[in-house]
Design an enzyme around this catalytic site. Structure first.
Site, short mmCIF file in Angstrom:
data_model
loop_
_atom_site.label_atom_id
_atom_site.label_comp_id
_atom_site.label_asym_id
_atom_site.label_seq_id
_atom_site.Cartn_x
_atom_site.Cartn_y
_atom_site.Cartn_z
N SER A 140 0.84 -1.21 0.00
CA SER A 140 0.00 0.00 0.00
C SER A 140 0.87 1.25 0.00
O SER A 140 2.05 1.20 0.38
CB SER A 140 -0.89 0.00 1.24
N TYR B 234 -3.26 -1.13 10.09
CA TYR B 234 -3.16 -1.36 8.65
C TYR B 234 -1.77 -0.98 8.14
O TYR B 234 -1.13 -1.75 7.41
CB TYR B 234 -4.22 -0.54 7.92
#
Length: 251
Positions: A156, A169
């Site tokens: 990400s 996350y």
């Protein structure tokens, strides 16, 4: 083939690819494109109805010659016995697998570390890291039976500098890239290649729900598929231990 354009031939013929998080978003789109380019599929997701709909879509409307096996699995509850059953079931239909796309991820909550729920933190790591480790551990013997196997993990943009209030996350994606590098080193002298894809800003349900006021351009999942196809194809045999940033590659 041009690396990051849609190829004109079925570059995934005779390959079997396993996709996690195949029920929605990028996982669903990748499954459809893998089938479109000739691959048989093993689809994992937590929504059986959606998996069946994807299977029907692929078989009836597009690629009736493709072989598809689906599994309803909630990765929060993954354990060794479930992985053992999964591999046993796969072996009944396939002698090996050629590729794994670890696509499934959850975002968790938006809170600073001091207020972050320990339960949510654990769940994010169960899905984003522990499930990736456990599935890879059990599936490695099957992918070692193939020639030029490809394992893709999902990173990400948050790894570039971290993201406040999304601690679980963000940390899990740092760990994902670390896991990829370890696996690359362990198998650098084998035919297995291991890479990460950073999809970038993509229009998925998770992103739209979490960043409702986002004004930057979002890619559609199909727009980044050339990178997913490239890394599963034999064109990427020499690529391993890398992070592929879709926003930089897809123009």
């Amino acid at each position: 083939m041009n690396k990051y354009r849609f190829p004109k031939k079925k570059i995934l013929n005779k390959k079997t690819i396993l996709v996690t998080g195949a029920s929605d978003g990028i996982g669903k789109t990748a499954s459809i494109y893998y089938a479109r380019y000739g691959a048989d599929l093993i689809l994992l997701g937590r929504n059986l109805n959606k998996l069946q709909q994807i299977k029907t879509l692929i078989l009836e409307k597009y690629f009736y010659r493709v072989k598809i096996q689906i599994f309803e699995i909630d990765l929060i509850n993954i354990n060794e016995s479930k992985c053992f059953y999964l591999v046993k079931s796969i072996k009944n239909n396939f002698s090996h697998i050629n590729g794994i796309l670890h696509n499934a991820s959850i975002l968790g909550e938006s809170n600073p570390i001091i207020n972050y729920s320990s339960v949510v933190w654990q769940n994010v790591f169960k899905v984003n890291i522990y499930a990736t480790f456990l599935l890879t551990k059990f599936l490695l013997p099957l992918i070692l039976e193939s020639v030029n196997g490809s394992i893709i993990l999902t990173s990400s943009n948050v790894v570039k500098k971290g993201k406040a209030n999304f601690g679980a996350y963000t940390t899990s994606k740092f760990a994902t890239e670390g896991f990829m590098k370890v696996l690359h080193e362990e198998y650098r002298h084998s035919s297995i290649r291991v890479n990460c894809i950073n999809p970038g800003r993509v229009r998925t349900k998770m992103r739209i729900t979490s960043f409702q006021n986002e004004k930057k351009k979002l890619f559609l999942p199909k727009e980044i598929m050339p990178v997913y196809l490239y890394l599963m194809s034999d064109e990427s045999i020499k690529d391993s231990g890398k992070v592929f940033n879709c926003q930089e590659l897809i123009k």
